[in-house]
Every structure is written in structure tokens, then in C-alpha cells.
Design an enzyme around this catalytic site. Sequence first.
Site, PDB file in Angstrom:
ATOM      1  N   HIS A 286      -3.137   7.239   2.224  1.00  7.68           N
ATOM      2  CA  HIS A 286      -3.581   5.943   1.729  1.00  7.68           C
ATOM      3  C   HIS A 286      -4.989   5.694   2.255  1.00  7.68           C
ATOM      4  O   HIS A 286      -5.254   5.838   3.449  1.00  7.68           O
ATOM      5  CB  HIS A 286      -2.616   4.858   2.203  1.00  7.68           C
ATOM      6  CG  HIS A 286      -3.125   3.462   2.016  1.00  7.68           C
ATOM      7  ND1 HIS A 286      -3.682   3.033   0.828  1.00  7.68           N
ATOM      8  CD2 HIS A 286      -3.181   2.408   2.868  1.00  7.68           C
ATOM      9  CE1 HIS A 286      -4.047   1.769   0.967  1.00  7.68           C
ATOM     10  NE2 HIS A 286      -3.763   1.371   2.178  1.00  7.68           N
TER      11      HIS A 286
ATOM     12  N   ASN B  60     -10.180  -0.007   0.040  1.00  4.30           N
ATOM     13  CA  ASN B  60      -8.723   0.044   0.061  1.00  4.30           C
ATOM     14  C   ASN B  60      -8.209  -0.552  -1.252  1.00  4.30           C
ATOM     15  O   ASN B  60      -8.282  -1.759  -1.459  1.00  4.30           O
ATOM     16  CB  ASN B  60      -8.197  -0.749   1.258  1.00  4.30           C
ATOM     17  CG  ASN B  60      -6.686  -0.708   1.385  1.00  4.30           C
ATOM     18  OD1 ASN B  60      -5.979  -0.310   0.466  1.00  4.30           O
ATOM     19  ND2 ASN B  60      -6.178  -1.148   2.535  1.00  4.30           N
TER      20      ASN B  60
ATOM     21  N   CYS C  41       0.809  -1.220   0.000  1.00  6.05           N
ATOM     22  CA  CYS C  41       0.000   0.000   0.000  1.00  6.05           C
ATOM     23  C   CYS C  41       0.843   1.271   0.000  1.00  6.05           C
ATOM     24  O   CYS C  41       0.320   2.352  -0.284  1.00  6.05           O
ATOM     25  CB  CYS C  41      -0.959  -0.003   1.190  1.00  6.05           C
ATOM     26  SG  CYS C  41      -2.075  -1.435   1.219  1.00  6.05           S
TER      27      CYS C  41
END
Length: 326
Positions: free
Chosen positions: A253, A283, A120
Site C-alpha cells: 500500500h 496515498n 486502505c
Amino acid sequence: MYSKIIGTGSYLPERRVTNQDLTDQLAAKGIETSDEWISSRSGISARHYAAPEQNSSDLGVIAAQRALDMAGLKADDIDLVIVASSTPDFFGSFPSTACVVQRKLGISNGGAALDVQAVCSGFVYAMATADSFIKSGMHKKALVIGSEVFSRILNFEDRTTCVLFGDGAGAVVMEASEEPGVLACKLHADGRHGDILNLPGSLSGGAVEGNAFLYMDGQAVFKLAVNVLEKVANEALEQAGMTSDQIDWLIPHQANIRIMNGTAKKLGLPPEKMVVTVDQHGNTSAASIPLALDQAVRDGRVKKGQTVMMEGVGGGFTWGAVLARM
């Protein structure tokens, strides 16, 4: 010499899956969840899933073309392609997804292409890499992409992880500039925490050994993420000789709204200065920051001359931040 973002682009697969859609799917397997359970813990209301024939490169190519169009460039103007992805097109990651993207875009000038794997955090790692290449004079125009098909590695019998992730791609075009663009980059990793977020399967003798699904210790990730995101943002600000009140937009993020709100609060930033897309995208790992950036650029929130803080955390454990003037 600076590197500067001159174009952004993104792409979400057509299939949109709401929390209710996912709740119904899991209920058929005897797994209980609900829209309220998912949204209250993560802030997520929906996510997108790629079609079976779509790979990370396919999503990335569309996002990249949109970024090129905004920048007013042709694909062959690009002499560096970097793709951040934890879901590459091929086992072993070769050919690299960046090389596949390069081919599909029709780039034939012999420029460099490489993948970056920091989960990520991948997009900020990729941006920092492109920034270094451009500042060194080795490359002039870079295409930096985050692209993921995380739906392929989710265990849909584990409600604690399968409800959180989605598919998508985002991209930026960066070029050499005498005007300030990227102001600071800070990257970190600590392999001692590799066990809290991983995909432990491996390929041996043509077969997968071990678990080929994503594993995450949510509480451990949450605790670590809030702590390191504040620190790395302040490190980037210090490197640039700036303070948090000079940040126009925080683009973290898009993992969990509680982590995002906690980070903004620690930096002393009001919620209205944070770009949030996690509610509609889930996500999307390395794609989440460029997806959010592109949305905010195209809806007029992020304007030329404004300062943007982009930061992420990911398995490894990795984390990093990029401070940039648009």
C-alpha cells in the site's frame, strides 16, 4: 482450481497537484508547509484530484475498461464485480458503487456486484473475496476495483493529513484457471485500534453529525503498520510454502515511503524489488495497490510468471496480503 490475474488497468484524474501547488493553497489560509516538509516525511511529491463531477464509480469504470481491454474481454463476460472504496458514490453506500460500475459498464448478465470496505486494505480484501468466489466455482470471471476520491474527505486546514492523500482507481480482471495464480491470501482486523484512523461523522435526519473529515494519528498508524505488514507477508509466504527470496516484486500500500522501506527491509528485500508510486500518486487508499500494479505491468517490470506480494493496512484497523503469480 486457481484464480488468476489476466488484466490490469488504472486511471488518475487529470488534475495533478504538486507539493508546491498545495503549499501555495495552504499558505493562503495561513498554514505553513513546504515541498521539503511533505516529501521528507512521506516521500510524496504530487497527487491527483478528481474533478467535481467525477465520483469513485467514474474513476473505477475507466480503470476497469482498461483492465478488460488488456484481458481481451467484454464487460458482459464478467459475472462478479467487487469495488473497494471508502468514498462511495452515495451516503449509506447504496446503491453500491459496484452496482453503479456494473451499470455504467453495461454489464447486464445478472452477475453479482458488491462493495468491500476495509479502507486502505480494501483492495487485498476484495481480491481475497474474489479468489474465494472463483475457487468455490460460484463465479468464473471477476472485476476487482479499488477507487477513491479522498480529496472529498480531507480537511485542508490540517496539514498533517491533507498533504498525504490523492484520488485514483485501479482494477484487475481475475478468472478461473488451472494454472497457479493467487497463491495465498491472509486477512486480519483489530477493531481495538479503530480510533487511530477514521472518519467519525455519521448521517442522521438528513444531516452530518460529528466530524466529516478524515482523522489520523500518524505516529500510531506508522508503528502498527510496519509491524503488521511484515507479519502478514510472512504468513502468506508460509501458506504458499515459499520464502521471501522467491518474491519478484513487493507492491505495498502506497501510504508512506518510510513504512514501505521499513517493510521491505524486514522482509530482506532490496529497494529495487519494491514498486513505488507514492511519490507521484500520494496515498490513494484502496486504489494504491492496483494503481502501482498496473503501472509496473505496463512499463514491463512485472512480467508473466513472476511472483508479486501485495499488502496493505487501513482504518478499522485492517491489514492483509495477497501473494500471486502473474
